[in-house]
Design an enzyme around this catalytic site. Structure first.
Site, PDB file in Angstrom:
ATOM      1  NE  ARG A 172      -6.618  12.563   9.295  1.00 31.18           N
ATOM      2  CZ  ARG A 172      -6.671  11.348   8.380  1.00 31.18           C
ATOM      3  NH1 ARG A 172      -7.414  11.214   7.480  1.00 31.18           N
ATOM      4  NH2 ARG A 172      -5.931  10.259   8.555  1.00 31.18           N
TER       5      ARG A 172
ATOM      6  CG  HIS B 157      -9.885   6.436   2.568  1.00 34.86           C
ATOM      7  ND1 HIS B 157     -10.733   7.297   3.334  1.00 34.86           N
ATOM      8  CD2 HIS B 157      -9.286   5.988   3.587  1.00 34.86           C
ATOM      9  CE1 HIS B 157     -10.263   7.482   4.481  1.00 34.86           C
ATOM     10  NE2 HIS B 157      -9.565   6.500   4.686  1.00 34.86           N
TER      11      HIS B 157
ATOM     12  NE  ARG C 135      -3.310   2.490   2.425  1.00 32.07           N
ATOM     13  CZ  ARG C 135      -3.220   3.412   3.854  1.00 32.07           C
ATOM     14  NH1 ARG C 135      -2.865   2.866   4.825  1.00 32.07           N
ATOM     15  NH2 ARG C 135      -4.359   4.429   3.402  1.00 32.07           N
TER      16      ARG C 135
ATOM     17  CG  ASP D 145     -14.814   3.333  19.306  1.00 31.96           C
ATOM     18  OD1 ASP D 145     -16.173   3.199  19.021  1.00 31.96           O
ATOM     19  OD2 ASP D 145     -13.892   2.670  19.321  1.00 31.96           O
ATOM     20  CG  MET D 146     -20.302   6.072  15.469  1.00 33.76           C
ATOM     21  SD  MET D 146     -20.759   7.840  16.027  1.00 33.76           S
ATOM     22  CE  MET D 146     -19.871   8.647  14.580  1.00 33.76           C
TER      23      MET D 146
ATOM     24  CG  ASN E 275     -10.046   6.128  13.673  1.00 34.54           C
ATOM     25  OD1 ASN E 275     -10.655   7.085  14.242  1.00 34.54           O
ATOM     26  ND2 ASN E 275      -9.473   5.298  14.413  1.00 34.54           N
TER      27      ASN E 275
ATOM     28  CB  VAL F 145     -18.275   4.858  11.301  1.00 38.16           C
ATOM     29  CG1 VAL F 145     -19.691   5.596  11.663  1.00 38.16           C
ATOM     30  CG2 VAL F 145     -17.308   4.969  12.338  1.00 38.16           C
ATOM     31  N   GLY F 146     -19.346   3.016   8.902  1.00 38.37           N
ATOM     32  CA  GLY F 146     -20.145   2.940   7.728  1.00 38.37           C
ATOM     33  C   GLY F 146     -20.827   1.252   7.830  1.00 38.37           C
TER      34      GLY F 146
ATOM     35  CG  HIS G  80     -13.545   4.420   3.531  1.00 39.30           C
ATOM     36  ND1 HIS G  80     -12.842   3.355   2.992  1.00 39.30           N
ATOM     37  CD2 HIS G  80     -12.770   4.812   4.704  1.00 39.30           C
ATOM     38  CE1 HIS G  80     -12.052   3.104   3.993  1.00 39.30           C
ATOM     39  NE2 HIS G  80     -12.019   3.941   4.889  1.00 39.30           N
TER      40      HIS G  80
HETATM   41  P1  ADP Z   1      -9.239   2.837  10.084  1.00 32.90           P
HETATM   42  O1  ADP Z   1      -9.610   4.124   9.644  1.00 32.90           O
HETATM   43  O2  ADP Z   1      -8.427   3.083  11.291  1.00 32.90           O
HETATM   44  O3  ADP Z   1      -8.930   1.479   9.147  1.00 32.90           O
HETATM   45  P2  ADP Z   1     -11.879   1.555  10.762  1.00 32.90           P
HETATM   46  O4  ADP Z   1     -12.650   1.504   9.226  1.00 32.90           O
HETATM   47  O5  ADP Z   1     -11.441   0.147  11.255  1.00 32.90           O
HETATM   48  O6  ADP Z   1     -10.649   2.588  10.863  1.00 32.90           O
HETATM   49  O7  ADP Z   1     -12.859   2.102  11.532  1.00 32.90           O
HETATM   50  C1  ADP Z   1     -12.705   2.297  12.918  1.00 32.90           C
HETATM   51  C2  ADP Z   1     -13.962   3.128  13.580  1.00 32.90           C
HETATM   52  O8  ADP Z   1     -15.176   2.252  13.400  1.00 32.90           O
HETATM   53  C3  ADP Z   1     -13.695   3.239  15.111  1.00 32.90           C
HETATM   54  O9  ADP Z   1     -12.984   4.415  15.553  1.00 32.90           O
HETATM   55  C4  ADP Z   1     -15.092   3.142  15.500  1.00 32.90           C
HETATM   56  O10 ADP Z   1     -15.553   4.394  15.831  1.00 32.90           O
HETATM   57  C5  ADP Z   1     -16.088   2.660  14.437  1.00 32.90           C
HETATM   58  N1  ADP Z   1     -16.549   1.181  14.887  1.00 32.90           N
HETATM   59  C6  ADP Z   1     -16.117   0.019  14.938  1.00 32.90           C
HETATM   60  N2  ADP Z   1     -16.890  -0.849  15.219  1.00 32.90           N
HETATM   61  C7  ADP Z   1     -18.199  -0.192  15.336  1.00 32.90           C
HETATM   62  C8  ADP Z   1     -19.561  -0.580  15.934  1.00 32.90           C
HETATM   63  N3  ADP Z   1     -19.863  -1.695  16.260  1.00 32.90           N
HETATM   64  N4  ADP Z   1     -20.392   0.516  16.065  1.00 32.90           N
HETATM   65  C9  ADP Z   1     -19.977   1.791  15.805  1.00 32.90           C
HETATM   66  N5  ADP Z   1     -18.854   2.171  15.429  1.00 32.90           N
HETATM   67  C10 ADP Z   1     -17.900   1.300  15.383  1.00 32.90           C
END
Ligand code: ADP
Length: 403
Positions: free
Chosen positions: A244, A183, A94, A285-286, A214, A334-335, A211
């Site tokens: 951010r 991304h 990557r 963290d959501m 975080n 989150v999505g 997407h």
């Molecule tokens: P990165 O950008 O670090 O790759 P991810 O795609 O793994 O991030 O997303 C991480 C974020 O997803 C966490 O900070 C949290 O906010 C959110 N997240 C993960 N699991 C859940 C969940 N079950 N419900 C809500 N939000 C979640």
């Protein structure tokens, strides 16, 4: 090419993430992460999927990326998956910033490394770390094809009207200032997977991809090609993210410097590391934010509202950019997981053909799925991203073509 395995490396400044995939069936043979490289408290976590068994963790100082990759190679060898095996076809890396130069995955040679180096001024945090991973892997297996897969590549199809900032083009060109987007590997994978979910070819659908990890970004994808995306020169622009700020009046920066007396480095840290959800309410963290909202926490509720408001603005903007939309696809942490975010982001957009079915939206799962009602004109979808699989697929296809 005889081998069917691809090692995917994602090298950060103090971390090394890896996955070993078998491209015959896209299965994961092993995956892991080395954290805190260069510190006394380094940790390697290795999950041997193919060999079965539990994840193994090893703590203790790992001095640099070279030592980290050697430790990974040792773990893989314990599972009979050593990096000296003829089954290993290639290594896919990557690389965050490919500028305008790299529009596709590229087999790495000295000239490619020099070009990635030339891009360091526009990606000072990421490209040096990615290059360390590349150099380390090349030293370990100089005979093996290594491929760079760029986060920016998918966005190089953006028209100039979307890619340019409204500033003097001579200044922009001199400093290579334009909207590159990031991304891209995820946006490419998810837009294709969304078309598949709809039973259509990517060329035949328009998709808005959200997407939301975080880091977070949106893209408008017309017929499989990106026409706009929310991140810009750097991953700071666009949506509200974990730490951010996303979009901001640039004058905020002058104001903080002139009136607030902050240095450029302090402002950089503020906007990249101490803003977004974290800056607004102290949590990024959501899950934690939802928990606090359930307890009546006002700061968490406001952070959620600001996050969703920005998201909704981008959905509207990209709807207008695309003209017609077949699907809005939610992906990343989150999505994929936060049903309330999906619900709130499309709330009130029924006249655009957008809605979620509460029952479908509440169901959890790791497969692509549609969460809008059957009657909705636009599909709202949850499509788990898989950047490692996409990097492995692109790497394997390119190496197969070249041998
Ligand atoms: P990165 O950008 O670090 O790759 P991810 O795609 O793994 O991030 O997303 C991480 C974020 O997803 C966490 O900070 C949290 O906010 C959110 N997240 C993960 N699991 C859940 C969940 N079950 N419900 C809500 N939000 C979640």
């Amino acid at each position: 090419m005889t081998g069917t395995r691809v090692l995917v490396l994602n090298s950060g400044s103090s971390s090394l993430k890896y996955q070993l995939l078998d491209m015959r069936d896209s299965s994961r043979l092993a995956a892991g992460l080395v954290e805190r490289i260069g510190e006394q408290t380094s940790r390697l976590k290795h999950t041997p999927m193919a060999a079965g068994g539990d994840a193994r963790e090893a703590d203790g100082p790992i001095a640099d990326h070279d030592a980290a990759l050697k430790a990974v190679a040792q773990e893989l060898a314990r599972d009979g998956l050593g990096l000296d095996s003829p089954d290993l076809a290639a290594i896919g890396h990557r690389v965050v910033h490919g500028g305008m130069f790299f529009t596709e995955p590229t087999v790495i040679d000295d000239a490619v490394i020099a070009e990635i180096e030339r891009l360091i001024p526009v990606a000072p945090l990421h490209n040096p770390a990615n290059l360390t991973g590349i150099r380390t892997a090349r030293a370990l297996r100089p005979d093996l094809p290594q491929v760079a897969v760029f986060d920016t590549a998918f966005h190089t199809t953006m028209p100039e009207s979307a890619a340019r900032y409204a500033i003097d083009p001579r200044i922009a060109d001199r400093h290579r200032i334009r909207r590159y987007g990031f991304h891209g590997t995820s946006h490419a994978y998810v837009s294709r997977a969304t078309a598949e979910l709809l039973g259509k070819a990517p060329e035949d659908v328009n998709v808005i991809v959200l997407h939301l990890g975080n880091g977070a970004s949106a893209s408008a994808v017309r017929g499989g090609r990106c026409v706009d995306t929310s991140m810009g020169l750097t991953p700071l622009e666009g949506l509200v993210m974990g730490t951010r700020s996303g979009d901001l009046d640039p004058a905020v920066i002058f104001h903080l410097a002139r009136v607030g007396g902050m240095s450029m480095d302090e402002i950089d840290t503020l906007l990249n590391k101490r803003s977004g959800l974290f800056g607004l309410c102290g949590d990024n963290d959501m899950r934690e934010i939802r928990r606090r909202i359930d307890e009546g926490d006002e700061a968490a509720a406001l952070a959620f509202d600001i996050y969703v408001h920005r998201l909704k603005k981008y959905i509207g903007a990209y709807y207008a950019v695309l003209g017609t939309v077949d699907a809005v696809a939610f992906t990343a942490g989150v999505g994929e997981n936060a049903a309330p975010v999906r619900e709130a982001a499309v709330a009130g957009l029924e006249s655009l053909g957008l809605a979620v079915d509460p029952g479908r939206n509440a169901v959890r799962g790791d497969r692509p799925r549609i969460v809008s009602p059957d009657s909705a004109r636009v599909a709202v979808a949850v499509v788990p991203t898989d950047e490692e699989l996409e990097i492995a697929t692109q790497t394997y296809a390119l190496v197969g073509k070249n041998t």
